[in-house]
Design an enzyme around this catalytic site. Structure first.
Site, PDB file in Angstrom:
ATOM      1  N   CYS A  64      32.224  39.130   6.232  1.00  0.00           N
ATOM      2  CA  CYS A  64      31.208  38.440   5.437  1.00  0.00           C
ATOM      3  C   CYS A  64      31.671  37.080   4.923  1.00  0.00           C
ATOM      4  CB  CYS A  64      30.753  39.318   4.274  1.00  0.00           C
ATOM      5  SG  CYS A  64      32.086  39.820   3.166  1.00  0.00           S
ATOM      6  N   ARG A  76      42.019  26.919  -0.886  1.00  0.00           N
ATOM      7  CA  ARG A  76      41.018  26.271  -0.026  1.00  0.00           C
ATOM      8  C   ARG A  76      40.285  25.142  -0.732  1.00  0.00           C
ATOM      9  NH1 ARG A  76      35.789  29.532  -0.449  1.00  0.00           N
ATOM     10  NH2 ARG A  76      36.203  31.124  -2.006  1.00  0.00           N
ATOM     11  N   HIS A 117      31.247  21.219  -2.220  1.00  0.00           N
ATOM     12  CA  HIS A 117      29.985  21.677  -2.797  1.00  0.00           C
ATOM     13  C   HIS A 117      28.784  21.015  -2.132  1.00  0.00           C
ATOM     14  CE1 HIS A 117      26.878  22.600  -5.739  1.00  0.00           C
ATOM     15  NE2 HIS A 117      26.569  21.326  -5.671  1.00  0.00           N
ATOM     16  N   GLU A 161      40.438  41.489   1.594  1.00  0.00           N
ATOM     17  CA  GLU A 161      40.665  40.091   1.203  1.00  0.00           C
ATOM     18  C   GLU A 161      42.137  39.795   0.956  1.00  0.00           C
ATOM     19  OE1 GLU A 161      37.337  38.988  -1.813  1.00  0.00           O
ATOM     20  OE2 GLU A 161      37.709  41.136  -2.042  1.00  0.00           O
TER      21      GLU A 161
END
Length: 572
Positions: free
Chosen positions: A504, A467, A191, A433
């Site tokens: 993207c 991830r 983050h 995806e």
């Protein structure tokens, strides 16, 4: 004598300033304190909750103003925690039933919740534990009357140093004074790293020991390109890095000259560089960085930070503003992608062991047309104000696409009957995806108008590696030949049917990935607006034919390391 600390380069730039060490406050309390007035302790807890709400709302609004609604969404999750009766009620009961003080009641109950969530073999639940920990620390500080570190009070040039920066910390950073930051923990996708890139300040993370090496006020250099941190630099080092800093800013100015330039390879092949946005507030960055369109408009942020569903009219106004501002350039809007890591307080979603593989995105929208149809109507009404493309997220089967398209066509007929204008030039596509979708790309390509590859999820689903999990982060491999082969398969399937493919995910703006993607034939690269000019300069210096040869060699590699070596040889 200076000292060199190595970390992970998280955000480009060079910071030279005194260290501002974020010191953890003393939140100790007496758990054995005898409580004579139980209700006053309950009241103290309730007051701390309200004070925390006020504080977090200010932080959230500040984050939205500086970084955009998508980055501020983390605080919506924190505010939800403060409103969750399943957490608040047990704390109040604990204080009353066990006759303990407010601090003890809060700490014991939240510790139990955190322990339960962290023990689950599910990264989403572990993130909820992190939310509770961050929020409970704030509430405890209010109960004890202790001030938490407040980076917004910094009024001179500084480099922030800490174990990690919480969302609250990063949202309070003032770009006027904070030149950069360094942390003990974290990686490029943590983050704090993502926020540093949004703020465009130098950052190095994952140093392991920076807080043990630095004292408050030490002079420090942060090199966000190399991952080097220098404590107490020598005069020569200061001069060298001041020069490097000047070159960095000169380079940024040079990049600005490319703002209105075409993106075209040395052998004359054009590529489209688009931007990812979360709200209309992000449009200024899109324009400033010379984006040729919007490749991903994340509409879920219209639904967050509120206590009820946005109306059709509210959505229409937001979509209209984006389309008008982009003035005829392509705008790809992703329909609602809620669920997984995104919850809405007014939508009662089922609790799932693995929400990333569960009831989310197009699955939720098709099952709840009362949510989906107003969005489709708003998009269709806005379509006359620009060049609109619509894409559906998380599509796994051709039936899902057909059902979504059918619903959209029904709403188009309804709107035309009601007297609204609707464009006849809307392209419909899907996010790729899921590996199953990539495997059936040739089938989908016959029915969709375009593909947009969402690499963030495609990589973790293909390699079965979360991830966000540090333990398996080594398996999150963007350049793994398996990923490159899937990307190639999707692009070739679209081109065979005369369609186009964009990307993207984070990979689209990655300097290592760009040559490979160009060689594979990717038509549109959609990325953070701040990455566009760098990508334009890179592509304008490459040969499409040479990159095609590179990509053909890369898909025949056995490992990610071999692929990276190939690209590195290109740079030499």
């Amino acid at each position: 004598m200076s000292k060199l600390i190595k970390g992970i380069a998280a955000s480009d730039g060079v910071a030279i300033a005194k260290a501002y060490l974020i010191v953890e406050p003393d939140l100790s309390y007496d758990s054995n304190e005898k409580v004579t007035d139980i209700e006053s302790e309950v009241e103290k807890f309730n007051d701390a909750i309200e004070a925390s709400k006020i504080e977090l709302t200010k932080i959230r609004n500040n984050a939205e103003a500086q970084l955009g609604a998508d980055k501020a969404a983390i605080f919506d999750a924190h505010l939800l925690v403060l409103d969750d009766p399943e957490l608040i009620q047990p704390i109040q009961d604990k204080i009353r039933n066990d006759k303990v003080n407010a601090a003890t009641g809060l700490d014991e109950v939240t510790t139990q919740f955190i322990s339960i969530f962290e023990s689950m073999d599910n990264e989403y639940m572990k993130e909820r534990a992190a939310d509770i920990r961050d929020v409970s620390k704030r509430v405890l500080a209010h109960i004890l009357g202790v001030d938490l570190p407040n980076p917004s009070l910094i009024n001179e040039s500084a480099v922030i140093v800490g174990n990690d920066l919480t969302p609250s910390d990063t949202a309070q950073l003032n770009k006027e004074f904070v030149q950069g930051f360094v942390t003990n923990i974290g990686g490029r996708t943590s983050h704090s790293a993502i926020m540093s890139r949004s703020l465009e300040i130098a950052a190095v993370v994952g140093t392991k020991s920076i807080t043990e090496e630095v004292k408050q006020g030490d002079m420090i250099i942060v090199d966000g390109m190399s991952g080097d941190v220098i404590i107490d630099p020598t005069e020569d080092e200061l001069i060298a890095y001041q020069n490097k800093r000047e070159r960095f800013f000169e380079d940024k100015k040079e990049l600005q000259k490319l703002r209105d330039a075409d993106t075209v390879t040395v052998d004359g092949v054009h590529a489209e560089l688009a931007a990812n946005i979360g709200t209309p507030d992000d449009l200024s960055g899109v324009i400033d960085n010379g984006a040729q369109g919007i490749g991903l408009y994340r509409t879920e942020f219209l639904y967050m930070g509120r206590d009820q569903m946005p109306t059709e009219e509210e959505q229409f106004e937001a979509y209209k503003k984006v389309l008008e501002t982009m003035d005829g350039k392509r705008v790809v809007v992703r329909t609602l992608d809620i669920g997984g890591d995104k919850e809405l307080p007014y939508l009662d979603l089922p609790k799932e062991m693995n929400p990333f593989l569960g009831y989310r995105a197009i699955r939720l929208c098709l099952a709840q047309p009362e949510i989906f149809r107003p969005q489709l109507r708003a998009l269709l009404r806005a379509s006359v104000y620009g060049k609109l493309n619509i894409m559906f997220p998380m599509v796994a089967t051709i039936k899902e696409f057909r059902d979504a398209k059918s619903m959209l066509l029904e709403e188009k007929e309804n709107l035309l009957r009601e007297g609204y204008e609707v464009s006849d030039d809307i392209e419909l596509g899907i996010m790729v995806e899921i590996p199953a979708t990539a495997a059936l790309a040739d089938v989908f390509a016959k029915e969709v108008d375009f593909f947009s590859i969402g690499t963030n999820d495609l990589i973790q689903y293909t390699l079965a590696a979360d991830r966000m999990s540090e333990r398996v982060s080594y398996l999150y491999q963007p350049y793994n030949p398996s990923i490159l082969r899937l990307v190639k398969q999707v692009i070739e399937a679209s081109h065979k049917e005369g369609k186009w493919t964009g990307m993207c995910g984070e990979m689209a703006g990655d300097q290592t990935a760009v040559p490979l993607l160009l060689g594979l034939g990717l038509d549109e690269f959609s990325m953070s607006a701040t990455s566009i000019l760098k990508a334009r300069r890179q592509i304008n210096g490459l040969s499409k034919n040479e990159m095609a040869e590179l990509a053909n060699r890369a898909v025949e590699c056995s490992t990610q390391e071999e692929v990276v070596d190939l690209v590195n040889q290109l740079a030499k």
